[in-house]
Write an enzyme that holds these catalytic residues in place. Structure first.
Site, PDB file in Angstrom:
ATOM      1  N   GLY A 236       4.364  12.979  18.378  1.00  0.00           N
ATOM      2  CA  GLY A 236       4.265  13.438  19.762  1.00  0.00           C
ATOM      3  C   GLY A 236       2.865  13.916  20.057  1.00  0.00           C
ATOM      4  O   GLY A 236       1.900  13.537  19.385  1.00  0.00           O
ATOM      5  N   SER A 237       2.764  14.793  21.038  1.00  0.00           N
ATOM      6  CA  SER A 237       1.451  15.263  21.481  1.00  0.00           C
ATOM      7  C   SER A 237       0.830  16.205  20.450  1.00  0.00           C
ATOM      8  O   SER A 237       1.538  16.811  19.630  1.00  0.00           O
ATOM      9  CB  SER A 237       1.616  15.996  22.808  1.00  0.00           C
ATOM     10  OG  SER A 237       2.544  17.050  22.639  1.00  0.00           O
ATOM     11  N   GLY A 241       2.237  19.248  17.843  1.00  0.00           N
ATOM     12  CA  GLY A 241       1.791  19.440  16.458  1.00  0.00           C
ATOM     13  C   GLY A 241       1.334  20.874  16.224  1.00  0.00           C
ATOM     14  O   GLY A 241       1.646  21.484  15.196  1.00  0.00           O
ATOM     15  N   GLU A 258       2.159  12.788  13.389  1.00  0.00           N
ATOM     16  CA  GLU A 258       1.644  11.592  14.094  1.00  0.00           C
ATOM     17  C   GLU A 258       1.440  12.012  15.539  1.00  0.00           C
ATOM     18  O   GLU A 258       2.354  11.937  16.359  1.00  0.00           O
ATOM     19  CB  GLU A 258       2.670  10.452  14.009  1.00  0.00           C
ATOM     20  CG  GLU A 258       2.923   9.941  12.602  1.00  0.00           C
ATOM     21  CD  GLU A 258       1.824   9.015  12.095  1.00  0.00           C
ATOM     22  OE1 GLU A 258       0.905   8.667  12.867  1.00  0.00           O
ATOM     23  OE2 GLU A 258       1.892   8.647  10.905  1.00  0.00           O
ATOM     24  N   CYS A 292       0.415   5.570  21.686  1.00  0.00           N
ATOM     25  CA  CYS A 292      -0.538   6.472  21.036  1.00  0.00           C
ATOM     26  C   CYS A 292      -1.824   5.722  20.716  1.00  0.00           C
ATOM     27  O   CYS A 292      -2.900   6.304  20.644  1.00  0.00           O
ATOM     28  CB  CYS A 292       0.077   7.060  19.780  1.00  0.00           C
ATOM     29  SG  CYS A 292       0.770   5.821  18.691  1.00  0.00           S
TER      30      CYS A 292
HETATM   31  P1  NAD Z   1       5.812  15.409  23.303  1.00  0.00           P
HETATM   32  O1  NAD Z   1       4.897  16.142  22.386  1.00  0.00           O
HETATM   33  O2  NAD Z   1       6.029  15.966  24.649  1.00  0.00           O
HETATM   34  O3  NAD Z   1       7.288  15.307  22.626  1.00  0.00           O
HETATM   35  C1  NAD Z   1       7.474  14.699  21.369  1.00  0.00           C
HETATM   36  C2  NAD Z   1       8.668  15.343  20.662  1.00  0.00           C
HETATM   37  O4  NAD Z   1       8.353  16.689  20.304  1.00  0.00           O
HETATM   38  C3  NAD Z   1       9.928  15.425  21.529  1.00  0.00           C
HETATM   39  O5  NAD Z   1      11.040  15.185  20.716  1.00  0.00           O
HETATM   40  C4  NAD Z   1       9.900  16.847  22.051  1.00  0.00           C
HETATM   41  O6  NAD Z   1      11.188  17.337  22.362  1.00  0.00           O
HETATM   42  C5  NAD Z   1       9.265  17.612  20.896  1.00  0.00           C
HETATM   43  N1  NAD Z   1       8.448  18.754  21.317  1.00  0.00           N
HETATM   44  C6  NAD Z   1       7.545  18.783  22.337  1.00  0.00           C
HETATM   45  N2  NAD Z   1       6.953  19.989  22.390  1.00  0.00           N
HETATM   46  C7  NAD Z   1       7.481  20.738  21.396  1.00  0.00           C
HETATM   47  C8  NAD Z   1       7.271  22.088  20.950  1.00  0.00           C
HETATM   48  N3  NAD Z   1       6.400  22.892  21.534  1.00  0.00           N
HETATM   49  N4  NAD Z   1       8.000  22.533  19.890  1.00  0.00           N
HETATM   50  C9  NAD Z   1       8.884  21.712  19.273  1.00  0.00           C
HETATM   51  N5  NAD Z   1       9.111  20.423  19.667  1.00  0.00           N
HETATM   52  C10 NAD Z   1       8.423  19.943  20.710  1.00  0.00           C
HETATM   53  O7  NAD Z   1       5.296  13.897  23.376  1.00  0.00           O
HETATM   54  P2  NAD Z   1       5.772  12.702  24.332  1.00  0.00           P
HETATM   55  O8  NAD Z   1       5.301  12.976  25.715  1.00  0.00           O
HETATM   56  O9  NAD Z   1       7.199  12.415  24.102  1.00  0.00           O
HETATM   57  O10 NAD Z   1       4.938  11.479  23.707  1.00  0.00           O
HETATM   58  C11 NAD Z   1       3.598  11.223  24.010  1.00  0.00           C
HETATM   59  C12 NAD Z   1       2.667  11.815  22.986  1.00  0.00           C
HETATM   60  O11 NAD Z   1       3.045  11.401  21.673  1.00  0.00           O
HETATM   61  C13 NAD Z   1       1.236  11.321  23.160  1.00  0.00           C
HETATM   62  O12 NAD Z   1       0.358  12.375  22.912  1.00  0.00           O
HETATM   63  C14 NAD Z   1       1.111  10.225  22.121  1.00  0.00           C
HETATM   64  O13 NAD Z   1      -0.211   9.960  21.715  1.00  0.00           O
HETATM   65  C15 NAD Z   1       1.926  10.802  21.011  1.00  0.00           C
HETATM   66  N6  NAD Z   1       2.403   9.777  20.099  1.00  0.00           N
HETATM   67  C16 NAD Z   1       1.797   9.683  18.887  1.00  0.00           C
HETATM   68  C17 NAD Z   1       2.174   8.679  18.015  1.00  0.00           C
HETATM   69  C18 NAD Z   1       1.492   8.515  16.683  1.00  0.00           C
HETATM   70  O14 NAD Z   1       2.014   7.771  15.858  1.00  0.00           O
HETATM   71  N7  NAD Z   1       0.362   9.139  16.421  1.00  0.00           N
HETATM   72  C19 NAD Z   1       3.200   7.793  18.369  1.00  0.00           C
HETATM   73  C20 NAD Z   1       3.813   7.941  19.606  1.00  0.00           C
HETATM   74  C21 NAD Z   1       3.400   8.941  20.470  1.00  0.00           C
END
Ligand code: NAD
Length: 505
Positions: A236-237, A241, A258, A292
């Site tokens: 995720g974002s 992380g 990731e 991503c």
């Molecule tokens: P996001 O961070 O909003 O959510 C991703 C996951 O994390 C979800 O399941 C969400 O419920 C959980 N989450 C979010 N904030 C959290 C917190 N504070 N505490 C605990 N859990 C939390 O991301 P998104 O909008 O779903 O996806 C887009 C982002 O993901 C972009 O930044 C993209 O670059 C990244 N991404 C990275 C990869 C990679 O392999 N590097 C792959 C896909 C997406």
């Protein structure tokens, strides 16, 4: 056109998810295609999450005793289920995440590929035999399952990312608890239903080996904090992380992170511009800029800048933005209004900073008034500002000039993220420099290929704020196992290492 909610329900039912699970509850899932609701789910409670982890722990204790090739057989059968249902699950990905049909189907293909890879790996889990300094001694490494693996995934690869993790984790003898994005729970439930079909076919699969937890951040935090979850893979974002990683570090658990990317491409004077333009178009606009690995920064040698930018502008103005279910649409919707607002704000700031913007406007699509469709934006930027150094998860390509390749590589690296990168050149020295220790600092560095669309055979992931994790191919399976070093004395004396003597007589 069939309503998205009717179609989503029909697909879910066909794929084996009881409709009662997705039609009552406070978590509303909307299709980005039309903005209309396609599911009403009841999120899992914290207590249910704890119970799922406890069940997964028990499942792991049984599963670790199953020979690895037998565990691989489960992944082979799961791949069969995915193959049989590829079109339907792919279409559900389209309905829920807004990807064009070929990308939805491609995402399921990626799942099939990693399952087959994991099946092969299940006969190859191996350690080293190492020369011992002591006579009549043998030293070796063995690899053992870890336990419960937590997977947190993002909306933009709603099923493939789980599969990259789960396929390897499962053949390595672990169990998996998956918390998908609350924006894409339907595809997760459908995937789980297909997995359960495969598990029933192989037989002997313990209950709770793979579980889906529907809900938001609080469930992710339970996974991160739970002492019986030795590894959490979180996609995720970078903000996510930052929230998750310290919790894992606090209890010395493993983190496979990731996170966000801000991927660049360098175009050199010797490049094949036809090929580069095609790669740039897919890299920057594909998946509506919501990968991503999306190409977000283009660094072009000044002598070819005008020519390349003119060609790209023509494509940006004509590329078909539309309903992703329709053949011919190349750019589907953004996931939601929040994404649209982020894109709008970034473009406004770019203009204020002297950027020249082509595209970026909202596009009306017939029958889809609630969808956030945008024309991808190409932004000629005078410099790599803080805005350019920030990941905006939308189809914005910042284009900048360079004079010398060393400066271009420095620009490639001068961002907080380190996921993917590429160079377009026919000059061997330029290509090799880019791939060398002085070159790109990213986890992925390509030549004459865009930064996105990785194959599952290689390790996938990136450095710096991307989190440092690796998923998928190569020797990534080792992340899902614990290594033991064993020394065996098959003689009758007890020589100590380093020549130490400890004579107790
Ligand atoms: P996001 O961070 O909003 O959510 C991703 C996951 O994390 C979800 O399941 C969400 O419920 C959980 N989450 C979010 N904030 C959290 C917190 N504070 N505490 C605990 N859990 C939390 O991301 P998104 O909008 O779903 O996806 C887009 C982002 O993901 C972009 O930044 C993209 O670059 C990244 N991404 C990275 C990869 C990679 O392999 N590097 C792959 C896909 C997406």
């Amino acid at each position: 056109m069939v309503q998205t909610n009717d179609e989503a329900l029909a697909l879910m039912e066909f794929l084996g998810v009881p409709l009662s699970r997705i039609t009552i509850g406070p978590l509303e899932v909307k299709s980005p295609i039309t903005g209309e609701p396609i599911g009403q789910l009841t999120p899992h409670s914290n207590a249910e999450a704890h119970r799922a982890i406890a069940r997964a722990r028990q499942a792991h204790l049984a599963w670790r005793q199953v020979p690895a090739p037998r565990r691989g057989e489960l992944m082979r059968l799961f791949a069969e289920e995915l193959r049989t249902n590829q079109a339907d699950l792919g279409r559900l990905v389209t309905l829920e995440a807004g990807k064009i049909l070929s990308e939805g189907k491609g995402e399921v293909q990626e799942m099939i590929d990693i399952c087959m890879f994991a099946c092969g790996i299940s006969r190859q889990l191996h350690g080293l035999t190492i020369a011992s300094e002591r006579p009549q001694h043998r030293m070796m490494e063995t690899w053992h399952p870890l336990g419960v693996v937590g997977v947190i995934s993002a909306f933009n690869f709603p099923v493939a990312v789980w599969c990259w993790n789960a396929a390897l984790a499962l053949v390595c003898g672990n169990s998996v608890v998956w918390k998908p994005s609350p924006k894409t729970p339907l595809t997760a439930l459908a995937t789980q239903a297909l997995f359960e079909r495969a598990a029933a076919r192989v037989g002997g699969v313990p209950e709770g080996l793979s579980t889906v937890l529907i809900g938001g951040s609080e469930l992710a935090r339970i996974l991160a904090d739970h002492p019986k979850v030795p590894l959490v893979s979180a996609t995720g974002s970078t903000a996510m992380g930052h929230a998750i990683a310290p919790r894992l570090t606090a209890r010395f658990a493993r983190a496979l992170l990731e996170l966000g990317g801000n991927n660049a491409g360098i175009v050199c004077p010797s490049a094949d511009l036809e090929l580069a333009v095609r790669a740039i178009a897919f890299g920057a606009m594909g998946t509506a800029g919501q990968r991503c690995t999306t190409l977000r920064r283009l660094i072009v040698q000044e002598s070819i800048y005008g020519n390349l930018v003119t060609r790209l502008k023509t494509i940006y103005q004509s590329v078909k933005v539309g309903d992703p279910r329709q053949e011919g649409s190349l750019i589907g919707p953004l996931i939601d209004g929040g994404s649209f607002a982020a894109m709008h704000n970034a473009l406004k700031e770019a203009r204020d900073l002297g950027g020249v913007v082509t595209g970026g406007e909202r596009v009306n699509v017939d029958h889809c008034p609630g969808g956030y469709y945008v024309r991808p934006a190409l932004v000629e930027m005078p410099a790599q500002t803080e805005l350019v150094r920030t990941e905006t998860f939308a189809p914005i390509l910042y284009v900048m000039k360079y004079k010398n390749l060393v400066d271009a590589i420095a620009m490639n690296n001068d961002v907080p993220q380190g996921l993917s990168s590429c160079i377009f050149t026919h000059d061997l020295q330029e290509a090799e420099l880019f791939l060398s220790a002085e070159g790109s600092d990213c986890g992925i560095a390509n030549v004459n290929i865009g930064p996105s669309g990785a194959e599952i055979g290689g390790a996938f992931g990136g450095e710096k704020e991307t989190g440092g994790g690796r998923e998928s191919g190569s020797d990534v399976w080792k992340t899902y196992m614990r290594r033991a070093t064993n020394t065996i004395n098959y003689g009758n004396v007890l020589p100590l290492a380093q020549g130490v003597s400890f004579d107790i007589e």
